[in-house]
Design an enzyme around this catalytic site. Structure first.
Site, PDB file in Angstrom:
ATOM      1  N   THR A 102       0.816  -1.222   0.000  1.00 44.11           N
ATOM      2  CA  THR A 102       0.000   0.000   0.000  1.00 44.11           C
ATOM      3  C   THR A 102       0.850   1.273   0.000  1.00 44.11           C
ATOM      4  O   THR A 102       0.318   2.369  -0.086  1.00 44.11           O
ATOM      5  CB  THR A 102      -0.906   0.041   1.249  1.00 44.11           C
ATOM      6  OG1 THR A 102      -0.066  -0.140   2.402  1.00 44.11           O
ATOM      7  CG2 THR A 102      -1.955  -1.039   1.226  1.00 44.11           C
ATOM      8  N   GLY A 103       2.177   1.138   0.113  1.00 47.67           N
ATOM      9  CA  GLY A 103       3.045   2.309   0.267  1.00 47.67           C
ATOM     10  C   GLY A 103       3.487   2.899  -1.060  1.00 47.67           C
ATOM     11  O   GLY A 103       3.092   2.448  -2.137  1.00 47.67           O
ATOM     12  N   VAL A 138       6.449   2.842  -2.487  1.00 47.01           N
ATOM     13  CA  VAL A 138       7.233   1.895  -3.284  1.00 47.01           C
ATOM     14  C   VAL A 138       6.365   0.715  -3.725  1.00 47.01           C
ATOM     15  O   VAL A 138       6.365   0.318  -4.893  1.00 47.01           O
ATOM     16  CB  VAL A 138       8.447   1.370  -2.475  1.00 47.01           C
ATOM     17  CG1 VAL A 138       9.172   0.268  -3.228  1.00 47.01           C
ATOM     18  CG2 VAL A 138       9.405   2.516  -2.164  1.00 47.01           C
ATOM     19  N   ARG A 169      -3.336  -2.670   9.603  1.00 52.87           N
ATOM     20  CA  ARG A 169      -4.138  -1.470   9.292  1.00 52.87           C
ATOM     21  C   ARG A 169      -4.812  -1.586   7.933  1.00 52.87           C
ATOM     22  O   ARG A 169      -5.910  -1.079   7.733  1.00 52.87           O
ATOM     23  CB  ARG A 169      -3.233  -0.217   9.250  1.00 52.87           C
ATOM     24  CG  ARG A 169      -2.682   0.238  10.561  1.00 52.87           C
ATOM     25  CD  ARG A 169      -1.808   1.488  10.360  1.00 52.87           C
ATOM     26  NE  ARG A 169      -0.546   1.207   9.684  1.00 52.87           N
ATOM     27  CZ  ARG A 169       0.559   0.773  10.284  1.00 52.87           C
ATOM     28  NH1 ARG A 169       0.566   0.605  11.590  1.00 52.87           N
ATOM     29  NH2 ARG A 169       1.674   0.540   9.604  1.00 52.87           N
ATOM     30  N   CYS A 209      17.692   5.181  -2.587  1.00 55.93           N
ATOM     31  CA  CYS A 209      17.269   5.678  -3.904  1.00 55.93           C
ATOM     32  C   CYS A 209      18.296   6.615  -4.540  1.00 55.93           C
ATOM     33  O   CYS A 209      18.338   6.741  -5.764  1.00 55.93           O
ATOM     34  CB  CYS A 209      15.920   6.371  -3.793  1.00 55.93           C
ATOM     35  SG  CYS A 209      15.776   7.436  -2.364  1.00 55.93           S
ATOM     36  N   GLN A 219      16.371  15.900  -2.689  1.00 61.31           N
ATOM     37  CA  GLN A 219      15.539  14.698  -2.725  1.00 61.31           C
ATOM     38  C   GLN A 219      14.062  15.040  -2.543  1.00 61.31           C
ATOM     39  O   GLN A 219      13.681  15.736  -1.607  1.00 61.31           O
ATOM     40  CB  GLN A 219      16.014  13.722  -1.632  1.00 61.31           C
ATOM     41  CG  GLN A 219      17.455  13.297  -1.861  1.00 61.31           C
ATOM     42  CD  GLN A 219      18.004  12.338  -0.811  1.00 61.31           C
ATOM     43  OE1 GLN A 219      19.151  12.448  -0.437  1.00 61.31           O
ATOM     44  NE2 GLN A 219      17.201  11.404  -0.356  1.00 61.31           N
ATOM     45  N   SER A 233       8.722  11.970  -2.423  1.00 65.38           N
ATOM     46  CA  SER A 233       8.401  10.558  -2.674  1.00 65.38           C
ATOM     47  C   SER A 233       9.328   9.636  -1.883  1.00 65.38           C
ATOM     48  O   SER A 233       8.912   8.567  -1.444  1.00 65.38           O
ATOM     49  CB  SER A 233       8.514  10.248  -4.168  1.00 65.38           C
ATOM     50  OG  SER A 233       9.834  10.523  -4.616  1.00 65.38           O
ATOM     51  N   GLY A 234      10.568  10.068  -1.673  1.00 70.93           N
ATOM     52  CA  GLY A 234      11.521   9.227  -0.949  1.00 70.93           C
ATOM     53  C   GLY A 234      11.165   9.044   0.513  1.00 70.93           C
ATOM     54  O   GLY A 234      11.696   8.163   1.185  1.00 70.93           O
ATOM     55  N   LYS A 289      24.581   6.836   4.974  1.00 70.00           N
ATOM     56  CA  LYS A 289      24.110   5.699   4.163  1.00 70.00           C
ATOM     57  C   LYS A 289      24.699   5.774   2.757  1.00 70.00           C
ATOM     58  O   LYS A 289      25.182   4.779   2.220  1.00 70.00           O
ATOM     59  CB  LYS A 289      22.577   5.744   4.028  1.00 70.00           C
ATOM     60  CG  LYS A 289      21.819   5.224   5.220  1.00 70.00           C
ATOM     61  CD  LYS A 289      20.337   5.230   4.867  1.00 70.00           C
ATOM     62  CE  LYS A 289      19.476   5.009   6.075  1.00 70.00           C
ATOM     63  NZ  LYS A 289      18.054   5.270   5.798  1.00 70.00           N
ATOM     64  N   HIS A 325      14.333  12.902  -7.706  1.00 75.38           N
ATOM     65  CA  HIS A 325      15.524  13.391  -6.996  1.00 75.38           C
ATOM     66  C   HIS A 325      16.527  13.997  -7.985  1.00 75.38           C
ATOM     67  O   HIS A 325      16.590  13.595  -9.142  1.00 75.38           O
ATOM     68  CB  HIS A 325      16.253  12.229  -6.311  1.00 75.38           C
ATOM     69  CG  HIS A 325      15.471  11.536  -5.244  1.00 75.38           C
ATOM     70  ND1 HIS A 325      14.277  11.980  -4.737  1.00 75.38           N
ATOM     71  CD2 HIS A 325      15.751  10.400  -4.564  1.00 75.38           C
ATOM     72  CE1 HIS A 325      13.854  11.156  -3.802  1.00 75.38           C
ATOM     73  NE2 HIS A 325      14.729  10.179  -3.681  1.00 75.38           N
TER      74      HIS A 325
HETATM   75  N1  LIG Z   1       9.964   5.928  -1.376  1.00 76.51           N
HETATM   76  C1  LIG Z   1      11.106   5.674  -1.996  1.00 76.51           C
HETATM   77  O1  LIG Z   1      11.419   6.217  -3.072  1.00 76.51           O
HETATM   78  C2  LIG Z   1      12.077   4.690  -1.418  1.00 76.51           C
HETATM   79  C3  LIG Z   1      13.234   4.475  -2.108  1.00 76.51           C
HETATM   80  C4  LIG Z   1      14.156   3.555  -1.620  1.00 76.51           C
HETATM   81  C5  LIG Z   1      13.880   2.866  -0.472  1.00 76.51           C
HETATM   82  N2  LIG Z   1      12.730   3.093   0.196  1.00 76.51           N
HETATM   83  C6  LIG Z   1      12.490   2.329   1.404  1.00 76.51           C
HETATM   84  O2  LIG Z   1      11.370   1.467   1.221  1.00 76.51           O
HETATM   85  C7  LIG Z   1      10.679   1.314   2.454  1.00 76.51           C
HETATM   86  C8  LIG Z   1       9.216   1.713   2.268  1.00 76.51           C
HETATM   87  O3  LIG Z   1       9.157   3.041   1.816  1.00 76.51           O
HETATM   88  P1  LIG Z   1       7.832   3.731   1.278  1.00 76.51           P
HETATM   89  O4  LIG Z   1       8.298   5.058   0.817  1.00 76.51           O
HETATM   90  O5  LIG Z   1       7.082   2.865   0.332  1.00 76.51           O
HETATM   91  O6  LIG Z   1       6.990   3.888   2.646  1.00 76.51           O
HETATM   92  P2  LIG Z   1       5.400   4.141   2.852  1.00 76.51           P
HETATM   93  O7  LIG Z   1       4.825   4.839   1.674  1.00 76.51           O
HETATM   94  O8  LIG Z   1       5.289   4.779   4.186  1.00 76.51           O
HETATM   95  O9  LIG Z   1       4.789   2.673   2.899  1.00 76.51           O
HETATM   96  C9  LIG Z   1       5.115   1.767   3.931  1.00 76.51           C
HETATM   97  C10 LIG Z   1       4.484   0.423   3.638  1.00 76.51           C
HETATM   98  O10 LIG Z   1       4.915  -0.502   4.628  1.00 76.51           O
HETATM   99  C11 LIG Z   1       3.773  -1.093   5.273  1.00 76.51           C
HETATM  100  N3  LIG Z   1       4.122  -1.383   6.664  1.00 76.51           N
HETATM  101  C12 LIG Z   1       4.578  -0.528   7.596  1.00 76.51           C
HETATM  102  N4  LIG Z   1       4.789  -1.181   8.766  1.00 76.51           N
HETATM  103  C13 LIG Z   1       4.479  -2.486   8.547  1.00 76.51           C
HETATM  104  C14 LIG Z   1       4.482  -3.659   9.336  1.00 76.51           C
HETATM  105  N5  LIG Z   1       4.863  -3.639  10.619  1.00 76.51           N
HETATM  106  N6  LIG Z   1       4.077  -4.826   8.778  1.00 76.51           N
HETATM  107  C15 LIG Z   1       3.697  -4.867   7.488  1.00 76.51           C
HETATM  108  N7  LIG Z   1       3.671  -3.786   6.671  1.00 76.51           N
HETATM  109  C16 LIG Z   1       4.055  -2.611   7.202  1.00 76.51           C
HETATM  110  C17 LIG Z   1       2.684  -0.045   5.137  1.00 76.51           C
HETATM  111  O11 LIG Z   1       1.436  -0.696   5.259  1.00 76.51           O
HETATM  112  P3  LIG Z   1       0.110   0.056   5.848  1.00 76.51           P
HETATM  113  O12 LIG Z   1      -0.504   0.765   4.682  1.00 76.51           O
HETATM  114  O13 LIG Z   1      -0.708  -1.084   6.332  1.00 76.51           O
HETATM  115  O14 LIG Z   1       0.571   0.985   6.921  1.00 76.51           O
HETATM  116  C18 LIG Z   1       2.959   0.434   3.713  1.00 76.51           C
HETATM  117  O15 LIG Z   1       2.462  -0.491   2.769  1.00 76.51           O
HETATM  118  C19 LIG Z   1      11.456   2.169   3.465  1.00 76.51           C
HETATM  119  O16 LIG Z   1      12.403   1.354   4.117  1.00 76.51           O
HETATM  120  C20 LIG Z   1      12.153   3.174   2.598  1.00 76.51           C
HETATM  121  O17 LIG Z   1      13.316   3.694   3.209  1.00 76.51           O
HETATM  122  C21 LIG Z   1      11.814   3.992  -0.240  1.00 76.51           C
END
Ligand SMILES: NC(=O)c1ccc[n+]([C@@H]2O[C@H](COP(=O)([O-])OP(=O)(O)OC[C@H]3O[C@@H](n4cnc5c(N)ncnc54)[C@H](OP(=O)(O)O)[C@@H]3O)[C@@H](O)[C@H]2O)c1
Length: 225
Positions: free
Chosen positions: A13-14, A16, A39, A126, A153, A156-157, A192, A221
């Site tokens: 749902t997030g 990524v 959730r 990223c 950045q 979205s990150g 990092k 970015h």
């Molecule tokens: N965004 C980017 O461009 C990017 C790039 C590189 C790396 N990342 C990394 O990828 C990861 C996710 O990033 P995001 O940006 O997609 O975050 P996000 O939009 O906040 O989404 C987080 C996702 O994780 C789920 N989640 C959170 N806690 C959980 C748990 N305890 N058990 C199961 N699912 C759980 C959430 O589900 P719910 O909807 O149920 O809360 C949601 O689907 C992070 O580690 C981030 O650093 C992100």
């Protein structure tokens, strides 16, 4: 990866996970399951019903590959269960990136390292990914002496929640930010980028100075290298 592979998208749902699901669909993978936290369990994402990512569901032996984008602490909790159930876990968080024995892979730069995994393959930050793609050919051609990097950045990150916040903020009130924990010398994001780049390029002593800034832009970015 075979089109018939049983794939779990964990964090579906997030920010990524949403893109991951769209890419898998576009590329013809049909055996896909969507997982998130309690959730979101039961929510529909297109024709997929979100399942709760419990240790039992992930370790049941019904998945070949799990693509994790749930954040560092949830990855630490959940990835080992997927691996114990026989899946290969590809993790996007920073939980395993610098761990010895876990390959940290940018396919265009060190794709051959992926075969060395013991169940977990880590996916870099990223900003590290395009950085190493720019640096590797320069290193091969001329050798790198040092790297100076500034990043700008987008929101979205920081995840889907922060993107929603930015959408709701009048542009005159949107600010630049130092968006990460500070250890007295570096912001976490800066360390990092340094550590991951050194690992991927296999240049553990490479001098790298980094300044990271969050900008009030939704997606995209920029890096000055
Ligand atoms: N965004 C980017 O461009 C990017 C790039 C590189 C790396 N990342 C990394 O990828 C990861 C996710 O990033 P995001 O940006 O997609 O975050 P996000 O939009 O906040 O989404 C987080 C996702 O994780 C789920 N989640 C959170 N806690 C959980 C748990 N305890 N058990 C199961 N699912 C759980 C959430 O589900 P719910 O909807 O149920 O809360 C949601 O689907 C992070 O580690 C981030 O650093 C992100």
């Amino acid at each position: 990866m075979a089109r018939s592979a049983r794939i779990g998208v964990v964090g579906a749902t997030g920010a990524v996970g949403t893109v991951t699901l769209a890419l898998l669909r576009e590329r013809g993978y049909e055996n896909v399951r969507a997982f998130a936290s309690a959730r979101s369990a039961g929510r529909m994402l297109g024709d997929l019903q979100v399942e709760e990512a419990t240790p039992e569901a992930l370790s049941a032996g019904e998945l070949d590959v799990c693509l994790f984008s749930v954040g560092t602490s949830a990855s630490r909790d959940l990835v080992p269960h997927a691996v114990s159930g026989g899946a290969i876990a590809v993790d996007k968080s920073s939980a395993y990136r610098l761990q010895d024995g876990v390959p940290l892979v940018v396919p265009e730069v060190n794709g051959d390292r992926v075969a060395e995994h013991d169940g977990i393959v880590a996916n870099p930050n990223c900003c590290t990914i395009p950085l190493t793609m720019a640096l590797k050919p320069l290193h091969d051609a001329a050798g790198l002496a040092r790297v100076r990097l500034s990043t700008y950045q987008s929101m979205s990150g920081a995840g889907a929640g922060r993107m929603e916040e930015l959408r709701a903020t009048p542009s005159a009130e949107a600010h630049l930010g130092m968006d990460w924990d500070f250890d007295g010398e570096d912001f976490e994001e800066e360390s990092k980028l340094r550590g991951e780049t050194r690992k991927i390029l296999e240049l553990p002593e490479l001098p790298i100075s980094v300044t990271c800034v969050r900008v009030p832009v939704l997606v995209g970015h920029t890096e000055a290298i």
